[in-house]
Scaffold this motif. Structure first.
Motif, short mmCIF file in Angstrom:
data_model
loop_
_atom_site.label_atom_id
_atom_site.label_comp_id
_atom_site.label_asym_id
_atom_site.label_seq_id
_atom_site.Cartn_x
_atom_site.Cartn_y
_atom_site.Cartn_z
N GLY A 12 43.84 40.65 20.22
CA GLY A 12 43.29 39.34 20.11
C GLY A 12 42.63 38.58 21.31
N VAL A 13 43.09 39.11 22.48
CA VAL A 13 42.47 38.52 23.75
C VAL A 13 42.03 39.79 24.55
N GLU A 14 40.87 39.49 25.06
CA GLU A 14 40.37 40.34 25.96
C GLU A 14 39.88 39.73 27.57
N MET A 15 40.01 40.64 28.34
CA MET A 15 39.66 39.98 29.52
C MET A 15 38.54 41.00 30.24
N ALA A 16 37.64 40.31 30.89
CA ALA A 16 36.69 41.24 31.92
C ALA A 16 37.27 40.96 33.14
N ILE A 17 37.45 42.01 33.86
CA ILE A 17 37.87 42.06 35.14
C ILE A 17 36.94 42.80 36.05
N SER A 18 36.13 41.98 37.22
CA SER A 18 34.96 42.61 37.86
C SER A 18 35.30 42.88 39.22
N GLY A 19 34.95 43.93 39.69
CA GLY A 19 35.47 44.47 41.17
C GLY A 19 36.86 45.11 41.41
N GLU A 20 37.01 45.59 42.53
CA GLU A 20 38.31 46.15 42.79
C GLU A 20 39.44 45.26 43.08
N PRO A 21 40.63 45.44 42.90
CA PRO A 21 41.67 44.46 43.35
C PRO A 21 41.75 44.02 44.56
N LEU A 22 42.48 42.95 44.94
CA LEU A 22 42.46 42.91 46.37
C LEU A 22 43.90 43.26 46.75
N VAL A 23 44.84 43.45 45.94
CA VAL A 23 46.17 44.34 46.25
C VAL A 23 46.71 44.47 44.94
N GLN A 24 47.48 45.64 44.94
CA GLN A 24 48.48 46.06 43.56
C GLN A 24 49.80 46.18 44.18
#
Ligand SMILES: [Zn+2]
Ligand SMILES: [Zn+2]
Length: 138
Positions: A12-24
């Protein structure tokens, strides 16, 4: 730029994530424990503007400290708003396989049990995220 499409469990919810993570990393804080009902949580952190909700209207709520964004239907915790640092921490278990590779544990002062692995274990947060770089003895 790389874009990841990430959904809650019901879609029901979708996200778009742009680029690389700063940290994991893995967060052991008492807020994450309460919100997730788990001992610690994988988090993939991005600048807030890199994480956009592109479908659905998730609920934003707060249990202890930080606002959490959650699907109203299936209850999936989507991300945490880290307002003072203008960051969003997406729950690492929602990312596609291979996209989550933690580099440290943090808030180990709250840990339910030691998790012994090769990663650094910070007592609070690393200095670059407002902590002290102090580690615990496990
Ligand atoms: Zn859902
Ligand atoms: Zn936490």
């Amino acid at each position: 730029m790389k874009t990841l499409q990430v959904r809650c469990r019901c879609g029901g919810v979708e996200m778009a994530i742009s680029g690389e993570p700063l940290v994991q990393m893995y967060c052991h804080c008492d807020d994450c424990q309460a919100v997730h009902g788990g001992a610690y949580v994988p988090e993939s952190v991005y600048p807030a503007e890199a994480v956009k909700v592109v479908r659905g209207e998730p609920l934003t709520w707060k249990l202890k400290r930080s606002p959490r964004v959650t699907c109203r239907e299936c209850g999936t915790r989507l991300f945490i708003e880290v307002l003072p640092l203008k960051l969003r921490g997406v729950n690492g278990y929602l990312l596609p396989p291979g996209e989550f590779n933690a580099t440290f544990h943090m808030q180990c002062q709250f840990a339910v049990r030691p998790v012994r692995d090769e990663l650094p274990h910070y007592k609070s947060r690393p200095a670059r995220f407002g902590g002290t770089d102090e580690t615990v003895d496990w």
